[in-house]
Design a protein around this motif. Structure first.
Motif, PDB file in Angstrom:
ATOM      1  N   GLY A  84       0.863  -1.165   0.105  1.00 18.17           N
ATOM      2  CA  GLY A  84      -0.126   0.155  -0.011  1.00 18.17           C
ATOM      3  C   GLY A  84       0.721   1.238  -0.125  1.00 18.17           C
TER       4      GLY A  84
ATOM      5  N   ALA B 205      -4.442   3.710   1.905  1.00 20.28           N
ATOM      6  CA  ALA B 205      -3.069   2.740   1.710  1.00 20.28           C
ATOM      7  C   ALA B 205      -3.115   1.360   2.297  1.00 20.28           C
ATOM      8  N   LEU B 206      -3.985   1.460   3.749  1.00 22.68           N
ATOM      9  CA  LEU B 206      -4.207   0.173   4.195  1.00 22.68           C
ATOM     10  C   LEU B 206      -5.387  -0.530   3.922  1.00 22.68           C
TER      11      LEU B 206
ATOM     12  N   VAL C 248       3.513  -1.251   3.894  1.00 21.01           N
ATOM     13  CA  VAL C 248       2.894   0.022   3.638  1.00 21.01           C
ATOM     14  C   VAL C 248       4.248   1.121   3.332  1.00 21.01           C
TER      15      VAL C 248
END
Lengths: 249, 328
Positions: A83, A162-163, A170
């Motif tokens: 991510g 992103a998560l 990440v």
């Protein structure tokens, strides 16, 4: 070495005469928060872009969990579990906060080529979207327009996105950039709360934040890693002090 | 779900309702010519709605969609030339041909974006245009005179049969679009328009969705072209002239490119102005009646400049994000 989630093997990238990434070898251990620091123009974002696939290295290999991903596309890397938040906020501006999360949830469900059933009032997708927002504590903003959000709130949404794919790694490119002091404190808390769930590679200029969060730090200067180690080792490293901390601060 | 669609797309349903009743109006006032005008509006509106999938919702400025109308029309014309009069088969051939062509052109053109995409789609359209100009067997530049297709149960030479065939196709296309735009696929397409990088970072390959959207829009334009051939009883390369691609884009922008109903509203206003403005000017300023485009052009520019959401945006809710609008 066996538990490294990301491994870079002598990665090089040149833009014309400029060597942006100079023979970088790096190991990110599973579950750690690893900070990447360095002065402006050191090539941090370039390096992250190669890990994410926006740029392809000229030489070298990138391995995710032992698998060579050097030539894998961005979307496939995202599916493999990387991510990313971008240095400049990168969210869907014409959508609401929840709708942003729902698009991520659709991708996560892998059921993307559906042409008839409305997506935004599908209860499963709404629940999934809310869960994504909850992870960074912004579920109360679900119905707001992204274009109406304050900068710090947008950074949080970006972190949530992103998560969203439940990544194993990440990449956070200056998540605090431009955020106010309160937002920074909140964001630091959120990132600290992720420890153990996932592995984080963090680029950050705010040294307080870096030393609060990071378990290991790598220092990048002119495209090359000049030191890598625990926060203590880094702050006592003369090379780093000379090249970065001493001259810049 | 039906009720939901009725609520979410009020303008579109109202327009469709009026179009359904329009022949009663023309019969009452003995204006059969206007049925013809409205059929043309529906056909171009349908093509513009198809183009709007990529143009308005996908953010891909395709400057060559008239080519797909032309291909659809030639599928009907050439089929008939070889003695296959069945309209349903002609429609099927149009759909398949435009689908395959859309896939090929989309696959090649969608590797580019921005100005390069505009130019490459125009180039493909021009290639097809000159291909048909050079096809002497099918009339070349002069075109191909044809009869209305034979739709088996529907004799298009009976009054109003063609009108309602076009109308029902438009209703079908409208429903497909209403569903498509709010579906997972439609949402992803609009997300790509909003921010392609983010969509990619979410693990979605934008190219796949863009190509699919491109194929669907090509097919809809092909269906419109196939019926256009029956309406015009004539097929020529003119139908795929680049100025028609331009007209379709103007129609969309005029009506409002983030609305499903936008292209239809645009087509109504655009073609009615084209029809009425010369007559109107003839009464008011007879000296410039012949140059009615002097008024038409600035009028279009004014709508595009000042009504940023097109006519649909002027009427209401242009500041709301698309999904939250009362009337999408």
């Amino acid at each position: 070495m066996t538990s490294s989630i990301l491994e870079l093997r002598s990665v090089k990238k040149k833009f014309g005469a400029l060597t942006a990434t100079d023979n970088v070898s790096l190991n990110i251990q599973k579950g750690e928060i690893h900070a990447l620091i360095g002065p402006n123009g050191a090539g941090k974002t370039t390096l992250i872009s190669q890990i994410f696939g926006n740029l392809t290295p000229d030489f070298g290999e990138i391995l995710l969990d032992g698998k060579n991903i050097t030539n894998t596309s961005v979307s496939n890397r995202a599916l493999l579990g990387i991510g990313r938040s971008f240095q400049i906020s990168n969210v869907l501006m014409d959508f609401s906060v929840l709708e942003n999360a729902i698009v991520a949830k659709i991708s996560h469900s892998r059921k993307t080529f559906r042409f008839f059933k409305p997506a935004f009032n599908d209860p499963d997708l709404i629940d999934g979207g809310l869960a994504i927002l909850k992870r960074v504590g912004i579920e109360h903003m679900a119905d707001r327009n992204v274009s109406d959000l304050a900068h710090g709130e947008r950074r949080l949404l970006e972190l949530a996105l992103a998560l969203a794919m439940q990544p194993v790694l990440v990449l956070l490119d200056e998540p605090m950039a431009g955020a106010g002091p309160e937002d920074t404190v909140f964001m630091t808390k959120v990132i600290a709360g992720l420890k153990g769930d996932t592995t984080i590679l963090l680029i950050e200029h705010d040294m307080d934040v870096v030393f609060q969060l990071a378990e290991r730090i790598s220092v990048l200067v002119e495209g090359a890693v000049i030191a890598s180690g625990s926060p203590n080792e880094i702050s006592n490293n003369t090379l780093v002090r000379e090249a970065y901390l001493g001259s810049d601060e | 779900m039906i009720l939901d669609l009725l609520k979410k797309f009020t303008t579109l349903w109202v327009i469709l309702f009026l179009l359904a009743l329009f022949p009663i109006f023309t019969a009452a006032f003995d204006l059969p010519f206007w049925n013809d005008v409205v059929m043309r509006i529906m056909l171009l509106g349908m093509a513009a709605m198809g183009l709007n999938i990529v143009f308005g919702f996908g953010g891909m400025v395709s400057f060559g969609h008239a080519a797909f109308m032309g291909i659809g029309a030639y599928c009907a014309g050439i089929s008939q030339y070889y003695g296959m009069d069945n309209g349903w088969y002609q429609l099927l051939i149009s759909v398949i041909t435009c689908g395959i062509l859309g896939l090929v052109i989309g696959f090649l053109a969608l590797r580019t974006s921005g100005i390069y995409f505009i130019m490459i789609t125009l180039a493909f359209a021009q290639m097809l245009y000159f291909f048909f100009v050079s096809l002497e067997q099918f009339g070349g530049d002069d075109g191909l005179i044809m009869d209305r297709s034979d739709f088996i149960f529907i004799d298009l030479y009976e009054p109003l049969r063609l009108y309602y065939l076009i109308f029902l196709t438009l209703v079908f296309v409208s429903i497909v679009l209403m569903l498509l735009i709010r579906s997972r696929f439609g949402v992803i397409l609009q997300a790509i328009k909003s921010n392609e990088n983010r969509v990619e970072a979410m693990g979605l390959n934008p190219l796949k969705f863009k190509i699919t959207g491109y194929v669907i829009s090509a097919v809809i334009c092909g269906v419109s072209g196939c019926l256009f051939a029956s309406w015009q009883e004539f097929v020529s390369p003119d139908i795929m002239h680049w100025t028609r691609s331009g007209d379709l884009m103007i129609i969309i922008i005029l009506g409002g490119l983030t609305y499903v109903a936008g292209p239809l509203v645009g087509a109504i206003v655009f073609l009615l102005l084209e029809e009425l403005l010369p007559d109107l000017l003839h009464v008011v300023f007879p000296s410039i009646a012949e140059n009615w485009m002097i008024i038409f052009g600035p009028l279009l520019i004014a709508v595009v400049l000042f009504g940023k959401g097109g006519l649909m945006g002027v009427v209401g809710n242009r500041f709301t994000r698309p999904a939250a609008r009362k009337d999408q």
